[in-house]
Design a protein around this motif. Structure first.
Motif, PDB file in Angstrom:
ATOM      1  N   LEU A 140       5.485  21.720  -8.397  1.00  0.00           N
ATOM      2  CA  LEU A 140       5.592  21.714  -9.211  1.00  0.00           C
ATOM      3  C   LEU A 140       6.940  22.683  -9.557  1.00  0.00           C
ATOM      4  O   LEU A 140       7.527  22.544 -10.898  1.00  0.00           O
ATOM      5  CB  LEU A 140       4.543  23.315  -9.764  1.00  0.00           C
ATOM      6  N   ARG A 141       7.989  22.608  -8.312  1.00  0.00           N
ATOM      7  CA  ARG A 141       9.375  22.621  -8.605  1.00  0.00           C
ATOM      8  C   ARG A 141      10.313  21.462  -9.191  1.00  0.00           C
ATOM      9  O   ARG A 141      11.174  21.297  -9.135  1.00  0.00           O
ATOM     10  CB  ARG A 141       9.376  23.139  -6.990  1.00  0.00           C
ATOM     11  N   SER A 142       8.805  20.236  -9.028  1.00  0.00           N
ATOM     12  CA  SER A 142       9.914  19.251  -8.780  1.00  0.00           C
ATOM     13  C   SER A 142      10.266  18.333 -10.308  1.00  0.00           C
ATOM     14  O   SER A 142       9.921  19.753 -11.332  1.00  0.00           O
ATOM     15  CB  SER A 142       9.385  18.295  -8.433  1.00  0.00           C
ATOM     16  N   GLU A 143      10.814  17.648 -10.711  1.00  0.00           N
ATOM     17  CA  GLU A 143      10.953  17.374 -12.134  1.00  0.00           C
ATOM     18  C   GLU A 143       9.508  17.089 -12.776  1.00  0.00           C
ATOM     19  O   GLU A 143       9.928  17.779 -13.888  1.00  0.00           O
ATOM     20  CB  GLU A 143      12.325  16.469 -12.130  1.00  0.00           C
ATOM     21  N   ALA A 144       9.315  16.441 -11.919  1.00  0.00           N
ATOM     22  CA  ALA A 144       8.055  16.123 -13.192  1.00  0.00           C
ATOM     23  C   ALA A 144       6.706  17.607 -13.053  1.00  0.00           C
ATOM     24  O   ALA A 144       6.179  17.491 -14.335  1.00  0.00           O
ATOM     25  CB  ALA A 144       6.838  15.099 -11.709  1.00  0.00           C
ATOM     26  N   GLY A 145       6.527  18.203 -12.001  1.00  0.00           N
ATOM     27  CA  GLY A 145       6.012  19.419 -12.711  1.00  0.00           C
ATOM     28  C   GLY A 145       6.402  20.133 -13.293  1.00  0.00           C
ATOM     29  O   GLY A 145       5.674  20.940 -14.383  1.00  0.00           O
ATOM     30  N   VAL A 146       8.485  20.492 -13.574  1.00  0.00           N
ATOM     31  CA  VAL A 146       8.407  21.689 -14.233  1.00  0.00           C
ATOM     32  C   VAL A 146       8.413  21.050 -15.830  1.00  0.00           C
ATOM     33  O   VAL A 146       8.284  21.118 -16.972  1.00  0.00           O
ATOM     34  CB  VAL A 146       9.916  21.897 -14.427  1.00  0.00           C
ATOM     35  N   ALA A 147       8.266  19.689 -15.977  1.00  0.00           N
ATOM     36  CA  ALA A 147       7.626  18.881 -17.234  1.00  0.00           C
ATOM     37  C   ALA A 147       6.625  18.799 -17.660  1.00  0.00           C
ATOM     38  O   ALA A 147       6.244  19.131 -19.063  1.00  0.00           O
ATOM     39  CB  ALA A 147       8.203  17.256 -17.387  1.00  0.00           C
ATOM     40  N   VAL A 148       5.717  19.423 -16.859  1.00  0.00           N
ATOM     41  CA  VAL A 148       4.191  20.572 -16.952  1.00  0.00           C
ATOM     42  C   VAL A 148       4.089  21.397 -17.479  1.00  0.00           C
ATOM     43  O   VAL A 148       3.772  21.660 -18.727  1.00  0.00           O
ATOM     44  CB  VAL A 148       3.122  19.537 -15.447  1.00  0.00           C
ATOM     45  N   LEU A 149       5.230  21.927 -16.999  1.00  0.00           N
ATOM     46  CA  LEU A 149       5.215  23.497 -17.375  1.00  0.00           C
ATOM     47  C   LEU A 149       5.959  23.583 -18.639  1.00  0.00           C
ATOM     48  O   LEU A 149       5.781  24.821 -18.907  1.00  0.00           O
ATOM     49  CB  LEU A 149       6.153  24.051 -16.047  1.00  0.00           C
ATOM     50  N   ALA A 150       6.910  22.761 -19.083  1.00  0.00           N
ATOM     51  CA  ALA A 150       7.076  23.060 -20.237  1.00  0.00           C
ATOM     52  C   ALA A 150       5.968  22.217 -21.246  1.00  0.00           C
ATOM     53  O   ALA A 150       6.802  22.544 -22.289  1.00  0.00           O
ATOM     54  CB  ALA A 150       8.676  22.255 -20.265  1.00  0.00           C
ATOM     55  N   GLY A 151       5.117  21.896 -21.558  1.00  0.00           N
ATOM     56  CA  GLY A 151       4.751  21.062 -22.877  1.00  0.00           C
ATOM     57  C   GLY A 151       5.152  19.694 -22.732  1.00  0.00           C
ATOM     58  O   GLY A 151       4.894  18.530 -23.499  1.00  0.00           O
ATOM     59  N   ASN A 152       5.996  19.239 -21.658  1.00  0.00           N
ATOM     60  CA  ASN A 152       6.619  17.727 -21.720  1.00  0.00           C
ATOM     61  C   ASN A 152       5.099  16.389 -21.191  1.00  0.00           C
ATOM     62  O   ASN A 152       5.777  15.972 -21.597  1.00  0.00           O
ATOM     63  CB  ASN A 152       8.154  17.644 -21.503  1.00  0.00           C
ATOM     64  N   ARG A 153       4.625  16.437 -19.988  1.00  0.00           N
ATOM     65  CA  ARG A 153       3.867  15.866 -19.838  1.00  0.00           C
ATOM     66  C   ARG A 153       2.355  16.664 -19.188  1.00  0.00           C
ATOM     67  O   ARG A 153       2.162  17.798 -19.159  1.00  0.00           O
ATOM     68  CB  ARG A 153       4.553  15.342 -18.241  1.00  0.00           C
ATOM     69  N   ILE A 154       1.610  16.184 -19.974  1.00  0.00           N
ATOM     70  CA  ILE A 154       0.007  16.316 -19.476  1.00  0.00           C
ATOM     71  C   ILE A 154      -0.530  16.186 -18.161  1.00  0.00           C
ATOM     72  O   ILE A 154      -0.691  15.113 -17.750  1.00  0.00           O
ATOM     73  CB  ILE A 154      -1.144  16.103 -20.847  1.00  0.00           C
ATOM     74  N   PRO A 155      -0.457  16.820 -17.279  1.00  0.00           N
ATOM     75  CA  PRO A 155      -1.250  16.961 -15.812  1.00  0.00           C
ATOM     76  C   PRO A 155      -2.526  15.870 -16.007  1.00  0.00           C
ATOM     77  O   PRO A 155      -3.118  16.224 -17.372  1.00  0.00           O
ATOM     78  CB  PRO A 155      -1.404  17.492 -15.797  1.00  0.00           C
ATOM     79  N   ASP A 156      -2.531  15.411 -14.906  1.00  0.00           N
ATOM     80  CA  ASP A 156      -4.554  14.005 -15.484  1.00  0.00           C
ATOM     81  C   ASP A 156      -5.050  15.586 -15.235  1.00  0.00           C
ATOM     82  O   ASP A 156      -5.693  16.376 -14.194  1.00  0.00           O
ATOM     83  CB  ASP A 156      -4.105  13.710 -14.068  1.00  0.00           C
TER      84      ASP A 156
END
Length: 487
Positions: A53-69
């Motif tokens: 979650l702290r990774s770049e991809a994880g933060v993208a999810v927490l920001a709404g930039n990416r949708i988790p599976d």
């Protein structure tokens, strides 16, 4: 869709309800997301991988930039009485990613707040400012530590964008975790604009999610109503016992689960005063501290009206059943509150004169403008300094009565004081300390003030030396403290 090794386990049952109850919509991506605050203990409880979650991809999810599976993003539809006036509402700046199932089997909503426009934005920008999101993080986590049912905050992410309110402010997205986001207003919406079968589907979902086994009762929808009434009575009693003022008790801000939700213009009372109001928009004092129990009953009456079609085919019988259930609210609330006040005074057993003893103390606190939390803290510690109340002859007389009442308990004096320690917080999120933490974070990018504050709030009944500074009262001010919704 991107698959992260974060541990998300989505099972989205709300998304299977009739589509009247939501709109499928994805968060609006932000320019430069950066993790500001992360709730490690909550992530662990949810079975989520902190590193991911702290990774770049994880933060993208927490920001709404990416949708988790597995997520099925949507905005929920609901209505509500706002300051007494009924209107159509809905998630105007929030997106529900889905229902995550924890390793213990608990089902929780994962919602992004401040994630952009939705069909329910009503002209708003769908965004949130950093300050209000940090406020919700601080206060919701403090409420959890106090033992009060509440939504919680997993993370706050800054967006790298500014939003305009009265001035330009840094934007942020809050990841909120809730037992659900079902509200009294959700049922009002169903009753006003849905069919009876859609209302039934919503009620069945609420029963399955929050009150399993209720479908086995003789009247499942009466059971649902009774359970919500009991939970709200218990919740509002807990608010009153710690001096918490929600600030905007509209029916869309009242959950079916019995959790505190939507920390907008909320604050904790310093000086004991039933008329305490913090919200800048509550000019008539509708949601003042002393009114909260009554507003709780008013809001529940709106739920009753919404559920009437399911209670009985005969309208008169339905009304009679509903009224009988609603009549229990003041009795339940008073019992929960009185039991809680007894505990704050170290009393484990009930005596007829306890209500008078409590009322007399509160009357003295109001007369001498005593600090609510620190009065009970002083009683717990036996240290009577710093307040005019403690120098009053009336207080000394009351204190003698209280000591006599304590001597009538079957438990030892030590056990009585230990009981007080468990029910009187040494520290609350005092308003000037909240503002201090927000100013450091928002204006200077310094989160260390907030981190120290959160550490002190994490165990409010510890009475540790580190908490002493946070028990200090704010400096005198000619202006009353005011809070704002942030929308």
């Amino acid at each position: 869709m991107i698959k992260l090794d974060a541990g998300w386990t989505f099972d989205n049952r709300y998304a299977r309800l009739p589509e009247r109850f939501f709109s499928r919509v994805s968060p609006t991506p932000v320019r430069a997301p950066k993790l500001a605050v992360f709730n490690r203990s909550l992530a662990e409880e949810l079975g989520l991988n902190e590193e991911a979650l702290r990774s770049e991809a994880g933060v993208a999810v927490l920001a709404g930039n990416r949708i988790p599976d597995g997520a099925e993003p949507l905005a929920q539809a609901y209505a509500g009485h706002q300051f007494g006036y009924f209107t159509m509402l809905g998630d105007g700046r929030a997106v529900l990613l889905g229902e995550h199932v924890t390793p213990s089997g608990k089902r929780v909503d994962i919602q992004l707040k401040g994630s952009g426009r939705t069909p329910y934005s009503r002209g708003g920008d769908g965004r949130a400012a950093l300050g209000p999101m940090l406020r919700e993080y601080i206060v919701s986590e403090a409420m959890h530590a106090l033992g009060i049912p509440t939504t919680r905050s997993l993370a706050v992410v800054t967006t790298g964008e500014t939003i305009r309110r009265e001035t330009e402010l840094p934007g942020a997205v809050l990841t909120r975790v809730a037992s659900s986001h079902l509200r009294v207003g959700t049922f009002q919406y169903a009753a006003q604009w849905g069919t009876k079968e859609e209302l039934r589907a919503l009620a069945d979902y609420a029963l399955e999610r929050h009150f399993p086994g209720g479908e086995e009762t003789e009247n499942r929808y009466l059971f649902l109503l009774e359970q919500v009434i009991a939970r709200q009575a218990a919740l509002i009693a807990k608010w009153q016992l710690v001096g918490f003022v929600h600030g905007v008790m509209n029916t869309d801000n009242m959950t079916i689960s019995g959790e505190t939700i939507d920390y907008g213009p909320c604050a904790f009372m310093d000086t004991y005063d039933l008329k305490t109001v913090f919200s800048s928009i509550d000019t008539e004092g509708r949601y003042a501290y002393g009114n909260q129990p009554y507003i709780g009953g008013w809001n529940l009456a709106r739920l009753v009206e919404s559920l009437l079609p399911l209670l009985n085919e005969d309208e008169k019988k339905a009304v009679a059943l509903a009224q009988e259930a609603l009549d229990q609210y003041p009795t339940l609330y008073h019992r929960y509150w009185l039991d809680g006040m007894r505990a704050k005074l170290g009393l484990a057993e009930a005596q007829e004169g306890d209500g008078g003893l409590i009322a007399d103390l509160l009357g003295l606190m109001e007369e001498y403008r005593a600090d609510y939390t620190n009065t009970f803290r002083a009683l717990t510690l036996g240290e009577y300094t710093g307040m005019a109340l403690f120098d009053a002859s009336e207080f000394r007389e009351w204190h003698e009565r209280w000591q006599t009442r304590l001597s009538q308990e079957s438990v030892s004096r030590e056990e009585a004081y230990e009981r007080m320690r468990r029910h009187n917080p040494a520290v609350i999120p005092r308003n000037h300390r909240v503002e201090e933490a927000l100013a450091a974070a928002v204006d200077d990018g310094d989160y260390s003030v907030m981190e120290r504050f959160l550490k002190a709030l994490a165990d409010p009944y510890a009475y540790s030396p580190e908490q002493a500074e946070y028990a200090e009262l704010p400096p005198p001010s000619d202006r009353p403290y005011r809070t704002f919704c942030g929308t």
